[in-house]
Design a protein around this motif. Structure first.
Motif, PDB file in Angstrom:
ATOM      1  N   ASP A 292       2.326   7.129 -11.034  1.00 31.35           N
ATOM      2  CA  ASP A 292       2.116   8.531 -10.704  1.00 31.35           C
ATOM      3  C   ASP A 292       2.814   8.805  -9.370  1.00 31.35           C
ATOM      4  OD1 ASP A 292       0.323   7.550  -8.716  1.00 31.35           O
ATOM      5  OD2 ASP A 292      -1.395   7.771 -10.053  1.00 31.35           O
ATOM      6  N   TYR A 293       2.801  10.062  -8.942  1.00 27.10           N
ATOM      7  CA  TYR A 293       3.516  10.397  -7.706  1.00 27.10           C
ATOM      8  C   TYR A 293       2.836   9.824  -6.466  1.00 27.10           C
ATOM      9  CZ  TYR A 293       6.554  13.445 -10.407  1.00 27.10           C
ATOM     10  OH  TYR A 293       7.482  13.921 -11.310  1.00 27.10           O
ATOM     11  N   PHE A 294       1.534   9.600  -6.523  1.00 26.52           N
ATOM     12  CA  PHE A 294       0.847   8.923  -5.423  1.00 26.52           C
ATOM     13  C   PHE A 294       1.381   7.501  -5.273  1.00 26.52           C
ATOM     14  CE2 PHE A 294      -2.409   6.125  -3.728  1.00 26.52           C
ATOM     15  CZ  PHE A 294      -2.915   6.824  -2.647  1.00 26.52           C
ATOM     16  N   GLU A 295       1.459   6.789  -6.389  1.00 33.53           N
ATOM     17  CA  GLU A 295       2.002   5.429  -6.351  1.00 33.53           C
ATOM     18  C   GLU A 295       3.457   5.440  -5.884  1.00 33.53           C
ATOM     19  OE1 GLU A 295       2.800   1.268  -7.046  1.00 33.53           O
ATOM     20  OE2 GLU A 295       1.052   2.465  -6.450  1.00 33.53           O
ATOM     21  N   ASN A 296       4.184   6.474  -6.260  1.00 33.40           N
ATOM     22  CA  ASN A 296       5.567   6.584  -5.800  1.00 33.40           C
ATOM     23  C   ASN A 296       5.629   6.651  -4.276  1.00 33.40           C
ATOM     24  OD1 ASN A 296       8.436   7.170  -7.003  1.00 33.40           O
ATOM     25  ND2 ASN A 296       8.222   8.518  -5.239  1.00 33.40           N
ATOM     26  N   SER A 297       4.722   7.428  -3.683  1.00 38.25           N
ATOM     27  CA  SER A 297       4.709   7.530  -2.228  1.00 38.25           C
ATOM     28  C   SER A 297       4.229   6.239  -1.575  1.00 38.25           C
ATOM     29  CB  SER A 297       3.831   8.710  -1.788  1.00 38.25           C
ATOM     30  OG  SER A 297       4.444   9.935  -2.128  1.00 38.25           O
ATOM     31  N   ARG A 298       3.329   5.520  -2.249  1.00 41.63           N
ATOM     32  CA  ARG A 298       2.924   4.207  -1.716  1.00 41.63           C
ATOM     33  C   ARG A 298       4.130   3.282  -1.669  1.00 41.63           C
ATOM     34  NH1 ARG A 298       1.927  -0.840  -2.933  1.00 41.63           N
ATOM     35  NH2 ARG A 298       2.706  -0.512  -5.047  1.00 41.63           N
ATOM     36  N   ARG A 299       4.917   3.279  -2.723  1.00 42.38           N
ATOM     37  CA  ARG A 299       6.101   2.417  -2.747  1.00 42.38           C
ATOM     38  C   ARG A 299       7.120   2.849  -1.697  1.00 42.38           C
ATOM     39  NH1 ARG A 299       7.262   1.131  -9.206  1.00 42.38           N
ATOM     40  NH2 ARG A 299       5.142   0.364  -9.668  1.00 42.38           N
ATOM     41  N   ALA A 300       7.263   4.142  -1.501  1.00 50.04           N
ATOM     42  CA  ALA A 300       8.187   4.624  -0.470  1.00 50.04           C
ATOM     43  C   ALA A 300       7.726   4.189   0.919  1.00 50.04           C
ATOM     44  CB  ALA A 300       8.292   6.144  -0.536  1.00 50.04           C
TER      45      ALA A 300
END
Length: 474
Positions: A292-300
Protein backbone atom coordinates in the motif's frame (compact mmCIF):
# COMPACT_ATOMS: atom_id res chain seq x y z
CA UNK A 1 12.68 17.49 -10.62
CA UNK A 2 10.34 20.34 -9.74
CA UNK A 3 11.22 22.40 -6.72
CA UNK A 4 8.52 23.15 -4.15
CA UNK A 5 9.03 26.89 -4.74
CA UNK A 6 9.87 26.93 -8.42
CA UNK A 7 6.87 29.04 -9.27
CA UNK A 8 7.36 31.87 -6.78
CA UNK A 9 7.39 35.18 -8.59
CA UNK A 10 10.27 37.57 -8.98
CA UNK A 11 11.36 40.40 -6.76
CA UNK A 12 14.60 39.15 -5.29
CA UNK A 13 13.07 36.09 -3.57
CA UNK A 14 14.17 32.49 -3.88
CA UNK A 15 12.85 31.08 -7.16
CA UNK A 16 13.76 27.52 -6.45
CA UNK A 17 9.90 27.35 -4.90
CA UNK A 18 -5.49 -4.12 8.41
CA UNK A 19 -6.43 -5.43 5.48
CA UNK A 20 -9.98 -6.78 5.09
CA UNK A 21 -12.53 -7.18 2.38
CA UNK A 22 -10.50 -9.82 0.58
CA UNK A 23 -7.30 -7.76 0.17
CA UNK A 24 -4.14 -9.31 1.47
CA UNK A 25 -2.17 -7.33 4.00
CA UNK A 26 0.99 -5.75 2.58
CA UNK A 27 4.10 -7.84 3.03
CA UNK A 28 6.69 -6.29 5.28
CA UNK A 29 10.17 -7.64 5.76
CA UNK A 30 10.95 -8.52 9.36
CA UNK A 31 13.53 -6.12 10.73
CA UNK A 32 15.38 -6.03 14.03
CA UNK A 33 13.83 -3.42 16.27
CA UNK A 34 16.04 -0.66 17.58
CA UNK A 35 16.02 0.21 21.28
CA UNK A 36 13.78 3.25 21.11
CA UNK A 37 12.81 4.07 24.69
CA UNK A 38 15.65 6.58 25.34
CA UNK A 39 14.44 8.88 22.56
CA UNK A 40 10.81 9.15 23.69
CA UNK A 41 11.29 12.12 26.07
CA UNK A 42 13.05 13.98 23.27
CA UNK A 43 10.16 13.26 20.87
CA UNK A 44 7.67 14.56 23.42
CA UNK A 45 9.65 17.75 23.89
CA UNK A 46 10.10 18.13 20.14
CA UNK A 47 6.39 17.79 19.44
CA UNK A 48 5.54 20.37 22.10
CA UNK A 49 8.09 22.84 20.72
CA UNK A 50 6.96 22.28 17.13
CA UNK A 51 3.33 22.77 18.08
CA UNK A 52 4.31 25.98 19.83
CA UNK A 53 5.86 27.22 16.57
CA UNK A 54 2.42 27.27 14.97
CA UNK A 55 0.64 28.63 18.02
CA UNK A 56 3.09 31.48 18.52
CA UNK A 57 3.80 32.57 14.95
CA UNK A 58 0.35 32.32 13.37
CA UNK A 59 -1.64 35.56 13.18
CA UNK A 60 -4.45 35.22 15.73
CA UNK A 61 -6.76 37.55 13.80
CA UNK A 62 -6.53 35.90 10.36
CA UNK A 63 -5.07 32.49 11.15
CA UNK A 64 -2.37 33.02 8.51
CA UNK A 65 0.86 31.15 9.21
CA UNK A 66 4.16 32.67 8.08
CA UNK A 67 6.24 30.82 5.56
CA UNK A 68 9.23 31.02 7.90
CA UNK A 69 10.40 32.46 11.22
CA UNK A 70 12.22 34.47 12.57
CA UNK A 71 13.07 36.00 9.17
CA UNK A 72 10.07 38.23 8.31
CA UNK A 73 8.06 36.59 5.57
CA UNK A 74 4.79 36.32 3.69
CA UNK A 75 2.11 33.82 4.72
CA UNK A 76 2.05 30.28 3.36
CA UNK A 77 -1.37 28.74 2.74
CA UNK A 78 0.14 25.25 3.04
CA UNK A 79 1.72 26.13 6.39
CA UNK A 80 -1.72 27.40 7.44
CA UNK A 81 -3.16 23.96 6.65
CA UNK A 82 -0.56 22.41 8.95
CA UNK A 83 -1.36 25.03 11.62
CA UNK A 84 -5.05 24.09 11.53
CA UNK A 85 -3.97 20.49 12.00
CA UNK A 86 -1.73 21.36 14.94
CA UNK A 87 -4.43 23.02 17.06
CA UNK A 88 -6.37 19.84 17.98
CA UNK A 89 -3.02 18.16 18.67
CA UNK A 90 -2.42 20.91 21.21
CA UNK A 91 -5.79 20.21 22.78
CA UNK A 92 -5.39 16.45 23.17
CA UNK A 93 -1.93 16.95 24.68
CA UNK A 94 -3.14 19.60 27.14
CA UNK A 95 -1.10 22.48 25.72
CA UNK A 96 -4.11 24.65 24.85
CA UNK A 97 -7.82 24.40 25.61
CA UNK A 98 -10.52 23.39 23.17
CA UNK A 99 -11.90 26.92 23.45
CA UNK A 100 -8.55 28.35 22.36
CA UNK A 101 -8.27 25.95 19.44
CA UNK A 102 -11.86 26.68 18.40
CA UNK A 103 -11.27 30.43 18.40
CA UNK A 104 -8.09 30.23 16.35
CA UNK A 105 -9.65 27.79 13.89
CA UNK A 106 -12.75 29.95 13.49
CA UNK A 107 -10.61 33.00 12.77
CA UNK A 108 -8.73 31.07 10.09
CA UNK A 109 -11.79 29.67 8.35
CA UNK A 110 -13.60 33.00 8.46
CA UNK A 111 -10.62 34.60 6.78
CA UNK A 112 -10.51 32.10 3.91
CA UNK A 113 -14.29 31.97 3.50
CA UNK A 114 -14.45 35.75 3.17
CA UNK A 115 -11.16 36.40 1.36
CA UNK A 116 -11.62 38.25 -1.95
CA UNK A 117 -11.53 36.05 -5.05
CA UNK A 118 -11.26 36.92 -8.72
CA UNK A 119 -8.98 37.08 -11.78
CA UNK A 120 -7.41 40.46 -10.97
CA UNK A 121 -3.61 40.35 -10.57
CA UNK A 122 -3.72 42.09 -7.20
CA UNK A 123 -6.11 42.71 -4.35
CA UNK A 124 -7.39 39.13 -4.16
CA UNK A 125 -6.42 36.05 -2.16
CA UNK A 126 -7.44 33.55 -4.81
CA UNK A 127 -9.60 32.63 -7.77
CA UNK A 128 -12.12 29.87 -8.51
CA UNK A 129 -11.87 28.69 -4.88
CA UNK A 130 -8.09 28.21 -5.06
CA UNK A 131 -5.66 30.41 -3.16
CA UNK A 132 -2.34 31.94 -3.97
CA UNK A 133 0.74 30.07 -2.76
CA UNK A 134 1.83 33.03 -0.65
CA UNK A 135 -0.27 35.84 0.82
CA UNK A 136 0.83 39.12 2.34
CA UNK A 137 0.76 38.79 6.12
CA UNK A 138 -0.80 42.23 6.56
CA UNK A 139 -3.32 42.52 3.71
CA UNK A 140 -4.07 38.81 3.29
CA UNK A 141 -3.96 39.17 -0.50
CA UNK A 142 -1.64 37.82 -3.19
CA UNK A 143 2.04 38.30 -2.43
CA UNK A 144 3.80 39.82 -5.43
CA UNK A 145 3.47 37.53 -8.47
CA UNK A 146 3.17 34.21 -6.71
CA UNK A 147 1.04 31.58 -8.45
CA UNK A 148 -2.45 30.30 -7.73
CA UNK A 149 -1.35 26.95 -6.35
CA UNK A 150 -3.25 23.68 -6.65
CA UNK A 151 -1.04 21.66 -4.31
CA UNK A 152 -0.79 24.36 -1.65
CA UNK A 153 -4.56 24.82 -1.76
CA UNK A 154 -4.87 21.06 -1.22
CA UNK A 155 -2.56 21.19 1.81
CA UNK A 156 -4.63 24.05 3.21
CA UNK A 157 -7.78 21.97 2.60
CA UNK A 158 -6.23 19.07 4.50
CA UNK A 159 -6.25 21.24 7.61
CA UNK A 160 -9.68 22.67 6.80
CA UNK A 161 -11.32 19.25 6.45
CA UNK A 162 -9.51 17.88 9.50
CA UNK A 163 -10.98 20.76 11.49
CA UNK A 164 -14.40 20.03 9.99
CA UNK A 165 -14.33 16.46 11.30
CA UNK A 166 -12.54 17.07 14.62
CA UNK A 167 -14.74 19.93 15.88
CA UNK A 168 -17.82 17.73 16.16
CA UNK A 169 -19.68 19.06 19.20
CA UNK A 170 -22.99 20.98 19.34
CA UNK A 171 -21.19 24.17 20.32
CA UNK A 172 -22.30 26.98 17.94
CA UNK A 173 -18.69 27.81 17.13
CA UNK A 174 -17.97 24.23 16.12
CA UNK A 175 -21.09 24.09 13.99
CA UNK A 176 -19.81 27.23 12.28
CA UNK A 177 -16.39 25.63 11.74
CA UNK A 178 -18.06 22.72 9.97
CA UNK A 179 -20.17 25.02 7.81
CA UNK A 180 -17.25 27.27 6.86
CA UNK A 181 -15.10 24.26 6.01
CA UNK A 182 -17.85 23.02 3.72
CA UNK A 183 -18.12 26.44 2.08
CA UNK A 184 -14.37 26.72 1.46
CA UNK A 185 -14.04 23.20 0.04
CA UNK A 186 -17.15 23.39 -2.11
CA UNK A 187 -15.96 26.62 -3.73
CA UNK A 188 -12.90 24.98 -5.32
CA UNK A 189 -13.47 24.45 -9.04
CA UNK A 190 -11.16 21.56 -9.85
CA UNK A 191 -12.49 21.21 -13.39
CA UNK A 192 -11.25 24.71 -14.23
CA UNK A 193 -7.68 23.73 -13.42
CA UNK A 194 -7.31 20.98 -16.05
CA UNK A 195 -6.16 22.74 -19.23
CA UNK A 196 -4.50 19.49 -20.32
CA UNK A 197 -7.13 17.07 -18.99
CA UNK A 198 -7.24 14.80 -17.18
CA UNK A 199 -4.28 16.19 -15.24
CA UNK A 200 -4.39 19.16 -12.89
CA UNK A 201 -2.03 22.02 -13.67
CA UNK A 202 0.50 23.01 -11.04
CA UNK A 203 -0.59 26.63 -11.03
CA UNK A 204 -1.99 29.72 -12.72
CA UNK A 205 -0.94 33.35 -13.00
CA UNK A 206 -3.42 36.09 -13.91
CA UNK A 207 -0.68 37.65 -16.04
CA UNK A 208 0.04 34.62 -18.24
CA UNK A 209 -2.39 31.80 -17.49
CA UNK A 210 -1.73 28.19 -16.55
CA UNK A 211 1.74 26.96 -15.65
CA UNK A 212 2.88 24.58 -18.42
CA UNK A 213 3.44 21.70 -15.97
CA UNK A 214 0.92 19.23 -14.60
CA UNK A 215 0.68 16.86 -11.67
CA UNK A 216 1.30 13.80 -13.83
CA UNK A 217 3.83 11.61 -11.96
CA UNK A 218 4.03 10.08 -8.49
CA UNK A 219 4.67 12.84 -5.95
CA UNK A 220 3.02 14.71 -3.07
CA UNK A 221 -0.26 15.21 -4.98
CA UNK A 222 -2.03 12.02 -3.83
CA UNK A 223 -4.32 13.94 -1.49
CA UNK A 224 -4.86 16.71 -4.02
CA UNK A 225 -6.34 14.27 -6.53
CA UNK A 226 -8.42 12.59 -3.82
CA UNK A 227 -9.91 15.94 -2.82
CA UNK A 228 -10.53 16.79 -6.47
CA UNK A 229 -12.38 13.49 -6.94
CA UNK A 230 -14.34 13.91 -3.70
CA UNK A 231 -15.62 17.42 -4.43
CA UNK A 232 -19.39 17.74 -3.93
CA UNK A 233 -19.57 20.57 -6.49
CA UNK A 234 -16.78 20.40 -9.10
CA UNK A 235 -15.34 16.86 -9.08
CA UNK A 236 -12.90 15.53 -11.61
CA UNK A 237 -14.00 12.40 -13.53
CA UNK A 238 -13.49 9.17 -11.62
CA UNK A 239 -11.13 7.79 -14.28
CA UNK A 240 -8.70 10.64 -13.58
CA UNK A 241 -7.05 8.60 -10.83
CA UNK A 242 -6.29 5.59 -13.00
CA UNK A 243 -5.12 7.81 -15.86
CA UNK A 244 -2.68 9.40 -13.42
CA UNK A 245 -1.45 6.24 -11.69
CA UNK A 246 -0.90 4.55 -15.06
CA UNK A 247 2.06 6.91 -15.34
CA UNK A 248 3.66 5.70 -12.10
CA UNK A 249 5.56 2.71 -13.53
CA UNK A 250 8.75 4.65 -14.45
CA UNK A 251 9.05 5.76 -10.81
CA UNK A 252 9.19 2.16 -9.53
CA UNK A 253 12.77 1.60 -8.38
CA UNK A 254 14.96 -0.50 -6.12
CA UNK A 255 17.91 1.90 -6.37
CA UNK A 256 18.16 2.38 -2.60
CA UNK A 257 16.57 -0.72 -1.10
CA UNK A 258 13.24 -2.45 -1.46
CA UNK A 259 11.27 -1.62 -4.63
CA UNK A 260 8.98 1.36 -4.25
CA UNK A 261 7.65 4.43 -6.02
CA UNK A 262 10.62 6.72 -5.79
CA UNK A 263 10.47 10.48 -5.39
CA UNK A 264 13.80 11.92 -4.23
CA UNK A 265 12.80 14.57 -1.64
CA UNK A 266 11.05 13.04 1.35
CA UNK A 267 8.18 15.53 1.44
CA UNK A 268 6.64 13.76 -1.56
CA UNK A 269 6.06 10.69 0.63
CA UNK A 270 4.91 12.64 3.70
CA UNK A 271 2.53 15.46 2.85
CA UNK A 272 -0.55 13.54 1.70
CA UNK A 273 -0.10 10.94 4.42
CA UNK A 274 -0.28 13.58 7.11
CA UNK A 275 -4.05 13.41 6.60
CA UNK A 276 -4.72 10.24 4.57
CA UNK A 277 -4.39 6.86 6.29
CA UNK A 278 -3.25 4.58 3.48
CA UNK A 279 -2.63 1.58 5.76
CA UNK A 280 -4.37 -1.47 4.35
CA UNK A 281 -6.25 0.33 1.56
CA UNK A 282 -5.18 0.00 -2.07
CA UNK A 283 -6.00 1.27 -5.51
CA UNK A 284 -5.53 -0.63 -8.75
CA UNK A 285 -1.92 0.38 -9.27
CA UNK A 286 -0.48 -0.25 -5.81
CA UNK A 287 -2.40 -3.54 -5.51
CA UNK A 288 -0.33 -4.88 -8.43
CA UNK A 289 2.77 -4.25 -6.32
CA UNK A 290 1.49 -6.16 -3.29
CA UNK A 291 1.86 -3.20 -0.94
CA UNK A 292 0.00 0.00 0.00
CA UNK A 293 1.11 3.63 -0.16
CA UNK A 294 1.98 3.62 3.55
CA UNK A 295 4.38 0.74 2.97
CA UNK A 296 5.73 2.62 -0.03
CA UNK A 297 6.62 5.56 2.21
CA UNK A 298 8.20 3.21 4.75
CA UNK A 299 10.44 1.86 2.02
CA UNK A 300 11.28 5.37 0.85
CA UNK A 301 12.28 6.25 4.41
CA UNK A 302 14.62 3.27 4.56
CA UNK A 303 15.94 4.24 1.14
CA UNK A 304 16.98 7.66 2.43
CA UNK A 305 18.86 6.03 5.27
CA UNK A 306 20.52 3.54 2.91
CA UNK A 307 21.65 6.42 0.71
CA UNK A 308 23.20 8.21 3.69
CA UNK A 309 25.02 5.04 4.74
CA UNK A 310 26.41 4.60 1.24
CA UNK A 311 27.15 8.35 1.09
CA UNK A 312 28.25 8.43 -2.57
CA UNK A 313 28.99 12.15 -2.32
CA UNK A 314 31.25 11.66 0.71
CA UNK A 315 29.52 14.37 2.72
CA UNK A 316 30.37 14.96 6.37
CA UNK A 317 28.04 13.57 9.01
CA UNK A 318 26.05 11.16 6.82
CA UNK A 319 25.39 7.73 8.29
CA UNK A 320 22.90 5.28 9.77
CA UNK A 321 21.73 7.78 12.40
CA UNK A 322 22.24 11.03 10.48
CA UNK A 323 20.21 11.29 7.29
CA UNK A 324 17.33 13.08 5.63
CA UNK A 325 16.97 14.94 2.34
CA UNK A 326 13.97 17.00 1.27
CA UNK A 327 13.02 20.51 0.16
CA UNK A 328 14.68 22.86 2.63
CA UNK A 329 16.91 25.85 3.09
CA UNK A 330 20.54 25.60 2.08
CA UNK A 331 23.51 27.92 2.48
CA UNK A 332 23.40 29.55 -0.95
CA UNK A 333 24.03 29.07 -4.64
CA UNK A 334 27.78 28.83 -5.15
CA UNK A 335 30.64 26.46 -5.85
CA UNK A 336 33.41 25.74 -3.39
CA UNK A 337 36.25 23.25 -3.10
CA UNK A 338 36.10 21.48 0.26
CA UNK A 339 38.99 19.17 1.21
CA UNK A 340 40.09 19.08 -2.43
CA UNK A 341 36.60 18.10 -3.63
CA UNK A 342 34.69 20.59 -5.86
CA UNK A 343 31.22 21.11 -4.39
CA UNK A 344 28.06 22.83 -5.59
CA UNK A 345 25.84 24.26 -2.87
CA UNK A 346 22.24 25.45 -3.17
CA UNK A 347 19.92 27.80 -1.29
CA UNK A 348 16.27 26.71 -0.90
CA UNK A 349 15.92 23.61 -3.07
CA UNK A 350 14.37 20.17 -3.24
CA UNK A 351 17.06 17.64 -2.33
CA UNK A 352 17.01 13.85 -2.46
CA UNK A 353 19.16 10.80 -3.10
CA UNK A 354 21.09 11.39 -6.32
CA UNK A 355 19.31 14.73 -6.78
CA UNK A 356 20.85 18.10 -5.81
CA UNK A 357 22.45 16.62 -2.72
CA UNK A 358 24.92 19.17 -1.35
CA UNK A 359 25.36 17.77 2.15
CA UNK A 360 22.39 19.69 3.61
CA UNK A 361 20.40 17.61 6.11
CA UNK A 362 16.81 18.55 6.99
CA UNK A 363 15.56 17.02 10.28
CA UNK A 364 11.97 17.04 8.95
CA UNK A 365 12.93 14.46 6.31
CA UNK A 366 13.47 11.86 9.02
CA UNK A 367 11.13 13.16 11.72
CA UNK A 368 8.19 13.62 9.36
CA UNK A 369 8.55 9.89 8.62
CA UNK A 370 8.33 8.78 12.26
CA UNK A 371 4.96 7.10 11.68
CA UNK A 372 6.38 5.08 8.77
CA UNK A 373 9.57 3.76 10.37
CA UNK A 374 9.96 4.75 14.04
CA UNK A 375 12.62 2.09 14.54
CA UNK A 376 15.08 4.09 12.45
CA UNK A 377 13.70 7.61 12.93
CA UNK A 378 13.91 7.60 16.72
CA UNK A 379 17.64 6.78 16.80
CA UNK A 380 18.20 9.45 14.17
CA UNK A 381 16.40 12.03 16.29
CA UNK A 382 18.53 11.11 19.27
CA UNK A 383 21.76 11.26 17.30
CA UNK A 384 20.93 14.62 15.72
CA UNK A 385 20.16 16.05 19.13
CA UNK A 386 23.23 14.57 20.81
CA UNK A 387 25.76 15.51 18.12
CA UNK A 388 24.40 18.81 16.84
CA UNK A 389 21.72 19.90 19.28
CA UNK A 390 23.78 22.78 20.62
CA UNK A 391 23.36 24.51 17.28
CA UNK A 392 20.26 23.03 15.67
CA UNK A 393 17.80 22.36 18.53
CA UNK A 394 16.30 25.62 19.63
CA UNK A 395 13.08 27.33 20.72
CA UNK A 396 10.78 25.50 18.31
CA UNK A 397 12.69 22.23 18.01
CA UNK A 398 15.08 21.40 15.19
CA UNK A 399 15.81 24.33 12.89
CA UNK A 400 15.08 23.73 9.24
CA UNK A 401 18.45 22.41 8.06
CA UNK A 402 22.21 22.24 8.55
CA UNK A 403 25.27 21.19 6.58
CA UNK A 404 28.30 19.69 8.36
CA UNK A 405 30.31 19.70 5.12
CA UNK A 406 30.34 23.49 4.79
CA UNK A 407 32.57 24.78 7.59
CA UNK A 408 33.84 28.01 5.99
CA UNK A 409 31.76 31.17 6.24
CA UNK A 410 31.11 33.10 3.01
CA UNK A 411 29.67 36.51 2.33
CA UNK A 412 27.41 35.13 -0.40
CA UNK A 413 25.62 32.68 1.89
CA UNK A 414 21.90 33.25 1.43
CA UNK A 415 20.75 31.68 4.68
CA UNK A 416 22.16 30.90 8.10
CA UNK A 417 25.70 30.98 9.39
CA UNK A 418 28.65 28.70 10.08
CA UNK A 419 28.75 27.37 13.64
CA UNK A 420 32.25 26.22 14.65
CA UNK A 421 32.22 22.49 15.36
CA UNK A 422 28.95 21.91 13.50
CA UNK A 423 29.15 23.55 10.08
CA UNK A 424 26.52 25.63 8.30
CA UNK A 425 23.33 26.05 10.36
CA UNK A 426 20.11 27.64 9.15
CA UNK A 427 18.59 30.49 11.12
CA UNK A 428 14.96 29.76 10.26
CA UNK A 429 12.11 27.39 10.81
CA UNK A 430 9.88 26.76 7.77
CA UNK A 431 6.18 26.06 8.31
CA UNK A 432 5.77 23.31 5.70
CA UNK A 433 8.72 21.47 7.27
CA UNK A 434 7.50 21.94 10.85
CA UNK A 435 4.04 20.63 9.94
CA UNK A 436 4.91 16.99 9.18
CA UNK A 437 6.91 16.77 12.41
CA UNK A 438 4.14 17.73 14.84
CA UNK A 439 1.47 15.89 12.83
CA UNK A 440 3.26 12.61 12.19
CA UNK A 441 4.47 12.34 15.78
CA UNK A 442 0.78 12.43 16.73
CA UNK A 443 -0.21 9.94 14.06
CA UNK A 444 2.43 7.59 15.37
CA UNK A 445 1.40 8.22 19.00
CA UNK A 446 -2.40 8.08 18.74
CA UNK A 447 -3.41 8.08 15.07
CA UNK A 448 -5.43 11.22 15.80
CA UNK A 449 -5.38 12.82 12.35
CA UNK A 450 -5.85 9.57 10.46
CA UNK A 451 -8.74 8.40 12.68
CA UNK A 452 -10.44 11.77 12.43
CA UNK A 453 -10.15 11.84 8.65
CA UNK A 454 -11.69 8.36 8.46
CA UNK A 455 -14.95 10.16 9.27
CA UNK A 456 -14.64 12.89 6.68
CA UNK A 457 -17.20 12.20 3.95
CA UNK A 458 -15.30 14.12 1.29
CA UNK A 459 -12.06 12.20 1.72
CA UNK A 460 -13.96 8.91 1.86
CA UNK A 461 -15.79 9.82 -1.35
CA UNK A 462 -12.54 10.69 -3.07
CA UNK A 463 -10.90 7.43 -2.05
CA UNK A 464 -13.87 5.38 -3.20
CA UNK A 465 -14.08 7.18 -6.55
CA UNK A 466 -10.36 6.56 -7.01
CA UNK A 467 -11.00 2.83 -6.54
CA UNK A 468 -9.51 2.29 -3.09
CA UNK A 469 -10.85 -0.74 -1.21
CA UNK A 470 -10.14 -2.70 1.94
CA UNK A 471 -8.97 -1.76 5.40
CA UNK A 472 -10.87 0.97 7.21
CA UNK A 473 -12.84 1.80 4.04
CA UNK A 474 -14.51 -1.63 3.97
Amino acid sequence: MIDRRHFLGSGGLALVGLASGGIAAPRRRTRPKAVIAPQEPLIGDLQRRTFQYFWDTTDAATGLAPDRWPTPSFASIAATGFALTAYPIGVVNGWITRDQARARTLATLRFFANAPQGPAPSGTAGHKGFFYHFLDMQSGTRFRQTELSTIDTALLLGGVLFAQSWFDSDHPGEAQIRALAEQIYAAVDWTWFTPRAPFVSMGWHPERGYIPSDWNIYNESLMMYLLALGSPTHPLPADTWNAWTERFAPSWSDRWGEPHLAFPPMFGHQYSQTWVDFRGIRDRFIATKGIDYFENSRRATYGQRAYAIANPGKFAGYGADCWGLTACDGPGDFKLTVDDVPRSFFSYSARGPDDRDDGTIAPTAALGSIAFAPEIVLPAAGALHERYGRGIYQRYGFIDSFNPTLTTARQDMRHGHVDPGIGWVDRDYIGIDQGPIVAMIENRRTGLIWRTMHRNPHLRRGLQRAGFTGGWLA
